[in-house]
Design an enzyme around this catalytic site. Structure first.
Site, PDB file in Angstrom:
ATOM      1  N   LYS A   1      89.143  -0.426  53.553  1.00 29.38           N
ATOM      2  CA  LYS A   1      87.746   0.017  53.557  1.00 29.38           C
ATOM      3  C   LYS A   1      87.217   0.169  52.116  1.00 29.38           C
ATOM      4  CE  LYS A   1      85.756   3.068  56.595  1.00 29.38           C
ATOM      5  NZ  LYS A   1      85.383   4.363  57.212  1.00 29.38           N
TER       6      LYS A   1
ATOM      7  N   GLU B   1      88.215  -5.565  39.454  1.00 30.54           N
ATOM      8  CA  GLU B   1      87.526  -6.606  38.676  1.00 30.54           C
ATOM      9  C   GLU B   1      87.404  -7.948  39.399  1.00 30.54           C
ATOM     10  OE1 GLU B   1      88.684  -3.504  36.539  1.00 30.54           O
ATOM     11  OE2 GLU B   1      87.426  -4.837  35.395  1.00 30.54           O
TER      12      GLU B   1
ATOM     13  N   ASN C   1      93.911   0.333  50.898  1.00 31.74           N
ATOM     14  CA  ASN C   1      92.850   0.820  51.789  1.00 31.74           C
ATOM     15  C   ASN C   1      91.795  -0.266  51.954  1.00 31.74           C
ATOM     16  OD1 ASN C   1      90.556   2.003  52.937  1.00 31.74           O
ATOM     17  ND2 ASN C   1      90.962   3.997  52.006  1.00 31.74           N
TER      18      ASN C   1
ATOM     19  N   ILE D   1      86.110   6.673  39.416  1.00 31.16           N
ATOM     20  CA  ILE D   1      84.713   6.404  39.033  1.00 31.16           C
ATOM     21  C   ILE D   1      83.971   5.764  40.199  1.00 31.16           C
ATOM     22  CG2 ILE D   1      85.223   6.242  36.585  1.00 31.16           C
ATOM     23  CD1 ILE D   1      85.176   3.168  36.890  1.00 31.16           C
TER      24      ILE D   1
ATOM     25  N   VAL E   1      91.936  -4.092  42.690  1.00 33.25           N
ATOM     26  CA  VAL E   1      90.823  -4.941  43.129  1.00 33.25           C
ATOM     27  C   VAL E   1      89.500  -4.648  42.414  1.00 33.25           C
ATOM     28  CG1 VAL E   1      91.753  -5.439  45.414  1.00 33.25           C
ATOM     29  CG2 VAL E   1      90.383  -3.368  45.072  1.00 33.25           C
TER      30      VAL E   1
END
Lengths: 758, 332, 178
Positions: free
Chosen positions: A649, A721, A647, A481, A719
């Site tokens: 980024k 929330e 990741n 999402i 990561v």
């Protein structure tokens, strides 16, 4: 086919893609307009639906007259409760994977109105504009009944829910003697906190396109965080065979929880498609995005008692939230307060009151985003009363083990978050007194807060197909999402098999793929990532076995554990000249493809014995105009401990985005309900304010080193929330530091500050 | 959106002629009208597209002022060098409104005619005397954070949402109109009206009237002026309170003053008495506060918007102080 | 306070008849027969199947539908296709030249200036318009002049970084549209 979880799983190749700031693999599609969302699929027979929403909050429909709409050439049908087909009878058929205890709402089921903007009719027409026009012509008469939508007015009328929803445990029993300890504490804080209802409002409005194929099967493009959740739901509700329907959601234009449950546009599109036997699209309008779940309005009380040295003696946290008449939506709110600080006397209490609203719905960090800020403001108030640095107070009461359960944390680097975040922010230079920092007419405030969220894991399966050309396709029915699932799963698969990122394709958002749970709660990397790793491990073993059968095997005599997979090759760890390409293994062994499927489970034993959580420390600078009360967030540092970052980024983007959500929650977002009408009035993007670009400064995100070999085979916690939790409190605390005005009512709009500045 | 006919006018006379039919509306930028049509609030039976009429120029007037074409885009007006230099408060006001995209579409004439953002006006399931005369005012006793504190009636407490109009009011602009009976000029103060018992009528335009231009007098208060907008987020939001302020100073003394408020009333709010209270006074916060109190003497709040009274006072003081300090600043 | 009673039923007027509308979309002239109530946004999405341009609110409150008309950025949801007859429309699909991406598209990928991607085409077209306008030189000016494009994922800092980079490449006055 279940992969037996083994602890470590830390990847052997230090130069693999895991941990690298890989650009999104779906980036090109998204920047060129080639990513297609739910309302962007079509067939020549497509007809358009427009929903008519209820004008009242409670009561019943006494008359529907659709004759004027039906008289328009091009209007195909108007669906209402009066002409709907027979549908599933039992509640369980209407339940979905995120349904709380109770009876799910059934669209167009009968004449009863349960909440404002409830869908009451569906107009189907040959064009979108005609459907919208005809929807205005559907004449509906109501008999209104008294409604209750005001949480404050109903706050005494509560009940205590049980374990009414997955992922949320009721509060633990009180420990110690909190009431007496509070009274005996020399320093006390006791305050009430309120939080407005917030609507998810993803940029993409909820939409469903049902493509009706010639053989009678349906492809359903839906905006959802769980293609299989929706698949099961529509098969149950409409009595369809599983093979006759396929739900797709390859791209989802944001959701933040709004796609966790099947929303009514899915039902509506399916109803029309199955009845009319043609392709149908139903897209909600922006006001209709206020017709379903929301982050519930909340009233909380936090009472803290402490010794003069800052030692916490008593902690009481009570919360009252709204739920609907038909379901017990719970997000518990208070439990993290018992987990975050060491305290011997604790009482946590969570209650619901029933209102005539649609059932609330998980929204980014449900419960924690609401409850932790109340605690973290109270901690700031306590620090102020003690004359203590707020960061010192938190370190003073640092919980080494989970006080709620007595179990150790699988890992907890919150101290590092505090230290590194403070250093990056320059916290040591803070002048402690409120109103002691300014620049011109701007009062400067520095505030901080801690955050916590659960590191959950579910079960998921994944499939991998490695082709003779060395290209790998991995799939699982999860969702992306905007969270980066495509990219992160691609990295994990590429890492395990030593393939270049470009050789790996990850497929998701399709109910026909291997089973994955709804995508939410920051558990997708843990849940699906573990399955991807497990299935790729199997492919890896297969490759090694096949290599062993080759005549000129340069790996001869080497154990699997001593073989690296890198650059598309199998390589002997200690003699890198001995290598064999994956494609040579495939060709040499005459293997056209390797297909594997695997399911990954959480480490149940480790989970029973530990608490798994992510942590954060947030530091915020605000600028408050001393005359006008206008508030600007000028600087944010967010330090995150979330295990291994697959990741950096995309993870950084997740945290930044969540901080923006925190700014919205802290300063802007509020649904205004007219309780006489039982209706949210600011139901659009013009008057329901979410942050705009000019509201957001540079956001400094840092991930602290956190090693966790119990959380899963990847050591990664997720990561999605954690970035929001604590942000509203850090803002509120910074506003207090800037102005001396303590606002405990979110969002903190300028009028609330102005009232204190007088 | 209801069914409507669409025709493009090829001249102003053609437009006015076609507007004779009842239920027709002019469309130019479309940014407010199409929004309202989609919400089913506006239901014109016919649209007359005037967007290509040659009314989009910004020209000098004989009196030394500027004529802003009704169809000049908001962005083009705000960034026009003459506007920026001679009427900086106007440029600043326009750029404080909407978004860059909307300012590229919206016309000056359309901006004058934009309708209130009152929640009840937009929601056809709720009562609103402006939308449906006689149905009642939902905002009174309802959700009214964004509503009027001045000049409201017991029929309507909506506010005019424009930023541009607040500056035009302060500048004493004149609206040029072409109607079925010919051309006429409407002083800005007379263009918008208070709700009274006819809140459905926003302006003094008559059926078929076409706004052709807005004339700015020579005096632009370029030396000492500002536009201050206070809102719930930093950009892309309507004003809770806005202030257009212009001063003419003689040393430290106010020689002439203009003060107009947005976000507080059914029309851009000017008060000659408040301005008179400034003249001859020192350009200092005390005088500004005194003028603000004059302007706000009859202000009345509702459940959620009483804060606007004090906010308006503070905003007036701030805007006048900035104007007094400022020298020809033209950028926001 | 009761909800409004259903109003007297309005006269039912049949849907408007289609009229010819010619648009040059991404360099290709297209003549469509559209009912006048068709917005430019729906003409692009539903009639030309150029779904890169997004519908996020349909009321000019989000900027997801931003396209360039004759080189200027506008909200495609608040104009009728018929009103743009004869004009040149550039959408996200038109920013790409063959296989090469527009510098803004490259910069958005590099800076991770999006998450879900739904507001992205509008952000990029808006940024192209911003660069062509030449009014923004500082980060704060970029922030202000990009505030008409909501991003619910909160990618704003990265959006600003991406635009800053593209602006450096293109120069402040460069054409946004190809």
């Amino acid at each position: 086919m279940t992969a037996i979880p083994s602890i470590p799983g830390f990847l052997k190749e230090p130069n693999g893609p895991i941990g690298k700031p890989v650009s999104r693999v779906d980036g090109r599609k998204k920047v060129t307009g080639d990513a297609h969302y739910a309302a962007e699929f079509t067939l020549p027979d497509l007809a358009h639906g427009y929903i008519v929403s209820s004008a009242i909050a409670r009561g019943r429909i006494t008359r529907i007259d659709a004759s004027a709409a039906l008289a328009l050439p091009g209007v195909i049908h108007v669906f209402t409760h009066e002409n709907r087909p027979s549908l599933a009878w039992f509640d369980r058929k209407w339940k979905d994977d995120d349904a709380p205890k109770g009876s799910p709402f059934r669209p167009l089921y009968d004449a009863e109105i349960h909440h404002a903007l409830q869908p009451v009719a569906l107009v189907i027409a040959e064009s979108f504009e005609l459907a919208r026009y005809a929807a205005r012509l559907v004449h509906i008469e109501y008999e209104a009944a008294p409604h209750q939508t005001d949480l404050r007015a109903n706050r005494a009328n509560t009940f205590t829910p049980g374990k009414d929803k997955g992922g949320f445990e009721p509060p633990p029993k009180p420990r110690g003697n909190p009431e007496q300890a509070f009274l005996d504490s020399p320093v006390q804080v006791d305050a009430e906190f309120t939080q407005a209802a917030e609507y998810h409002n993803p940029m993409e409005m909820h939409a469903t396109t049902v493509l009706h194929h010639d053989d009678g099967t349906l492809t359903v493009h839906d905006k959802t965080q769980g293609a299989q959740n929706c698949h099961t739901y529509i098969c149950n509700v409409f009595g369809l065979s599983k093979s006759a329907v396929r739900v797709m959601s390859p791209f989802v234009g944001g959701a933040f929880g709004s796609g966790l449950r099947p929303q009514h546009q899915l039902f509506m599109a399916m109803l029309a498609a199955t009845q009319l036997k043609r392709s149908i699209r139903v897209e909600l309008s922006r006001p209709q995005m206020f017709s379903f779940g929301h982050r519930p309005e909340t009233i909380q009380r936090v009472a803290l008692g402490a010794e003069r040295d800052g030692t916490l003696r008593a902690l009481i946290h009570e919360a009252v939230q709204e739920s609907s008449q038909n379901e017990n939506y719970v997000e518990i709110v208070v439990n993290w307060s018992g987990q975050q600080y060491a305290c011997d006397n604790v009482r946590l209490d969570y209650k619901l009151t029933r209102l005539d609203v649609h059932t609330p719905l998980d929204q980014r960090a449900p419960g924690a985003a609401t409850g932790v800020p109340a605690l973290e403001i109270a901690m700031d108030e306590l620090a102020f009363k003690l004359g203590m640095d707020p960061l010192e107070l938190r370190l003073k009461n640092y919980a080494e083990t989970d006080p709620n359960t007595g179990t150790p944390f699988s890992s907890k680097e919150l101290r590092a978050c505090f230290r590194q975040g403070a250093e990056r922010f320059g916290w040591a230079k803070r002048s402690p007194a409120p109103r002691s920092m300014r620049e011109g007419r701007e009062l400067i405030g520095w505030g901080m807060a801690a955050g916590v969220w659960d590191a959950m894991q579910g079960q998921a399966a994944a499939k991998a197909v490695l082709g003779v050309d060395g290209k790998l396709v991995v799939s699982s029915a999860t969702a992306d999402i905007g969270t980066g699932t495509y990219t992160v799963m691609t990295q994990i698969a590429a890492d395990v098999l030593g393939l270049p990122i470009e050789e790996v394709t990850f497929c998701l958002g399709d109910s026909s793929l291997p089973t994955a749970p709804i995508e939410g709660g920051s558990w997708t990397v843990s849940t699906v990532g573990s399955a991807v790793k497990a299935v790729c491990d199997r492919v890896r073993s297969q490759l090694f076995t096949l290599a062993g059968k080759l005549e000129d095997n340069p790996l001869k005599g080497v154990a699997e554990a001593d073989v690296l997979f890198a650059d598309g090759h199998l390589i002997v760890r200690d003699d890198r000249s001995r290598r064999l390409s994956i494609t040579d293994v495939m060709r040499g062994s005459g293997t056209l493809s390797i297909e594997e499927e695997a399911r990954a489970l959480p480490y149940l034993l480790a989970r029973a014995r530990h608490t798994f959580a992510t942590h954060s420390a947030v530091f915020v600078e605000v600028r408050v105009d001393e005359d006008l009360g206008t508030i600007r967030v000028a600087r944010v540092v967010s330090a995150i401990a979330a295990g291994r970052i697959i990741n950096p980024k995309t993870a950084r983007s997740q945290i930044q985005g969540a901080v923006v959500w925190g700014i919205g929650m802290g300063l802007e977002e509020e649904a205004f309900t007219d309780h006489r009408l039982g209706r949210v009035m600011n139901h659009d993007y013009a008057e329901y304010h979410v942050p705009v670009n000019a509201d957001v400064p540079d956001i400094d995100v840092l991930f602290v080193e956190e090693h966790d070999d119990m959380v899963n085979a990847l050591g990664a916690k997720g990561v999605g929330e954690i970035g929001i939790v604590g942000v509203p409190a850090a803002i509120a605390n910074a506003i207090h530091h800037a102005t001396g005005v303590r606002v405990r009512d979110f969002p903190i709009t300028l009028d609330k500050v102005l009232a204190g500045l007088r | 959106m209801r069914s409507f006919t669409y025709a493009r006018a090829d001249s102003a006379a053609d437009a006015v002629g076609r507007a004779g039919a009842s239920g027709t509306a002019f469309v130019a930028g479309g940014t407010n009208l199409l929004d309202l049509m989609k919400a089913d609030v506006a239901r014109p039976g016919g649209l007359i597209d005037i967007s290509r009429l040659p009314l989009d120029r910004i020209e000098e007037t004989a009196g030394g002022g500027l004529r802003l074409g009704a169809l000049a885009r908001n962005a083009d007006t705000a960034y026009d060098e003459r506007v920026q230099t001679r009427y900086p408060m106007l440029s600043k006001a326009i750029l404080a409104g909407a978004s860059a995209q909307l300012r590229n579409m919206a016309t000056n004439g359309g901006n004058l005619l934009q309708r209130t953002r009152c929640y009840y006006f937009y929601d056809t399931a709720t009562p609103c005397n402006k939308r449906e005369p006689g149905s009642g005012c939902g905002a009174i006793g309802g959700v009214n954070r964004i509503h009027a504190i001045l000049g409201a009636s017991d029929q309507c407490i909506a506010v005019h949402p424009s930023d541009l109009c607040v500056a035009l009011a302060a500048l004493d602009a004149v609206v040029q109109v072409r109607g079925p009976d010919g051309e006429r000029s409407i002083p800005f103060a007379e263009f918008h009206r208070l709700p009274g018992d006819r809140p459905e009528i926003d302006t003094t335009l008559r059926p078929g009237d076409l706004v052709t231009s807005i004339d700015l007098p020579a005096k632009g208060f370029a030396e000492h002026s500002t536009y201050l907008k206070i809102r719930d987020r930093a950009s892309y939001a309507f004003a809770l309170v806005s202030v257009a302020a212009g001063l003419e100073l003689d040393g430290g003394t106010v020689r002439d003053a203009r003060l107009a408020l947005g976000g507080v009333a059914h029309k851009p709010w000017r008060d000659p008495e408040a301005e008179a209270a400034l003249i001859g006074k020192p350009a200092a916060p005390d005088s500004f506060r005194a003028a603000a109190r004059v302007l706000l003497r009859d202000a009345k709040g509702h459940e959620h918007n009483s804060f606007k009274i004090e906010l308006a006072e503070r905003a007036i003081v701030r805007a006048l102080s900035e104007a007094a300090d400022r020298k020809g600043a033209s950028h926001p | 306070m009761a909800p409004l009673k259903a109003s007297p039923r309005p006269a039912v007027v049949p849907p408007p008849a289609p009229i010819p509308v010619t648009l040059t979309v991404n360099g290709v002239e297209r003549t469509l027969h559209l009912a006048p109530w068709t917005t430019l946004l729906d003409a692009l999405r539903l009639h030309l199947e150029l779904t890169g341009t997004k519908k996020g609110c349909d009321h000019g409150q989000c900027g997801a539908c931003t396209v360039l008309v004759d080189g200027r950025r506008i909200n495609a949801c608040l104009t009728l296709a018929a009103m743009q007859d004869g004009r040149k429309v550039t959408t996200i699909e038109g920013l790409t030249t063959g296989d090469s991406l527009h510098p803004l598209q490259d910069a958005f990928i590099e800076h991770d200036a999006f998450q879900c991607g739904y507001c992205t085409p509008g952000q990029i077209c808006s940024a192209a318009g911003l660069i062509a306008e030449g009014k923004a030189t500082t980060d704060d000016e970029i922030r202000e002049l990009m505030s008409g494009n909501l991003c619910r994922c909160g990618a704003y800092p990265n959006i600003v970084a991406a635009i800053r980079q593209a602006m450096t490449i293109a120069g402040p006055k460069a054409e946004g549209a190809p």
